[in-house]
Design an enzyme around this catalytic site. Structure first.
Site, short mmCIF file in Angstrom:
data_model
loop_
_atom_site.label_atom_id
_atom_site.label_comp_id
_atom_site.label_asym_id
_atom_site.label_seq_id
_atom_site.Cartn_x
_atom_site.Cartn_y
_atom_site.Cartn_z
N ASP A 1 -8.00 3.43 -1.54
CA ASP A 1 -6.92 4.35 -0.86
C ASP A 1 -6.09 5.20 -1.70
O ASP A 1 -5.17 5.52 -1.90
CB ASP A 1 -5.76 3.46 -0.58
CG ASP A 1 -6.15 2.40 0.63
OD1 ASP A 1 -7.24 2.59 1.22
OD2 ASP A 1 -5.18 1.45 1.10
N GLN B 1 -4.95 -2.20 -2.78
CA GLN B 1 -4.89 -0.85 -2.56
C GLN B 1 -3.95 -0.18 -3.64
O GLN B 1 -2.98 -0.85 -4.18
CB GLN B 1 -4.21 -0.65 -1.06
CG GLN B 1 -5.10 -1.29 0.06
CD GLN B 1 -4.89 -2.66 0.28
OE1 GLN B 1 -4.13 -3.32 -0.65
NE2 GLN B 1 -5.58 -3.23 1.33
N THR C 1 1.02 -1.28 -0.09
CA THR C 1 0.00 -0.04 -0.15
C THR C 1 0.84 1.34 0.22
O THR C 1 0.73 2.08 -0.76
CB THR C 1 -0.82 0.08 1.24
OG1 THR C 1 -1.75 -1.30 1.16
CG2 THR C 1 -1.94 1.38 1.28
N ARG D 1 -14.93 5.69 8.83
CA ARG D 1 -14.75 4.09 9.22
C ARG D 1 -14.71 4.38 10.95
O ARG D 1 -13.97 5.29 11.37
CB ARG D 1 -13.63 3.41 8.71
CG ARG D 1 -13.59 2.19 9.29
CD ARG D 1 -12.25 1.44 8.88
NE ARG D 1 -12.39 1.25 7.28
CZ ARG D 1 -12.85 0.25 6.74
NH1 ARG D 1 -13.73 -0.59 7.62
NH2 ARG D 1 -13.29 -0.11 5.50
N ASP E 1 -12.06 3.44 1.84
CA ASP E 1 -11.03 4.24 2.69
C ASP E 1 -10.35 5.17 1.73
O ASP E 1 -8.96 4.97 1.91
CB ASP E 1 -10.11 3.23 3.29
CG ASP E 1 -10.98 2.24 4.34
OD1 ASP E 1 -12.11 2.80 4.72
OD2 ASP E 1 -10.35 1.17 4.52
#
Length: 226
Positions: A146, A123, A94, A225, A169
């Site tokens: 991401d 990601q 990531t 979240r 996210d």
């Protein structure tokens, strides 16, 4: 828009500027500059993995046209590198999947599109920020999971009039991130933000005067979240 002569350096793929890649222009600059370094980036798709290191400060990248000055790359978590056969640790993660990574303080991005076009797989970060006093204005950040990583427990980033899209996210990290007048677009049923604000810090991600939209099929969209 300023005239070309008012910029310190010009990047143009056709060779009409000082450099043909943004990476060359950034790394040619004086280290730890106290004055802003204005770099005009002419229209085109710059397919490069761009890092602004910690010792190059005050860089101001200004695209000629927001929608047609594009920095693109397609790294994603799990993607094999040239060294992956030697050790699985050499695979993209990531935090190494970024298209643009900013480590130099006081960097500014204006009128640019930054995209991670790896597609909907694992990601894949478009813009990775680990520096203080960062300004992103009138840009587009395009990706899926991401898209934007704003990290650094003592660092602050301001985003103004910027479009950010993603699936899950797609705004995450520990930095203090201020979004003012931005357009946030959710592409799937999921969480928009996943801040990891450290205990004791009053603000993490702060969203002002922004517009949040979603794809027509999205019916479960969550701002943050738990």
């Amino acid at each position: 828009m300023q005239s070309d002569r008012e910029y310190h350096k010009i990047v143009a793929q056709d060779g009409s500027g000082d450099y043909t890649t943004i990476t060359e222009a950034v790394y040619a600059q004086r280290h730890f500059s106290y004055e802003p370094i204005l770099i005009l980036v002419k229209k085109g798709e710059y397919r490069e993995k761009l890092e602004i290191p910690s010792w190059i400060t005050g860089v101001v990248l200004i695209g000629e046209d927001r929608d047609h000055t594009v920095i693109a790359y397609d790294d994603h978590a799990g993607k094999e590198t040239a060294f992956s056969r030697q050790t699985p640790l050499e695979k993209i993660m990531t935090f190494t999947s970024w298209t643009v990574k900013i480590r130099g303080a006081r960097t500014q991005l204006h009128n640019l599109t930054i995209v991670n076009d790896a597609g909907r797989r694992d990601q894949a970060v478009a813009l990775h920020i680990e520096a203080n006093e960062i300004l992103v204005k009138n840009c587009r950040l395009l990706g899926n999971q991401d898209t934007l990583y704003a990290n650094g427990e003592q660092d602050e980033t301001l985003m103004v009039d910027t479009y950010i899209e993603g699936t899950t996210d797609f705004l995450f990290g520990s930095a203090q991130l201020f979004l003012d007048g931005c357009h946030i677009h959710c592409k799937s049923n999921s969480y928009i933000t996943a801040a990891s604000t450290p205990p004791g810090r009053e603000f993490g991600f702060a969203i002002f005067n922004c517009r949040i939209t979603a794809e027509p099929e999205v019916d479960k969209m969550y701002l943050g979240r738990p």
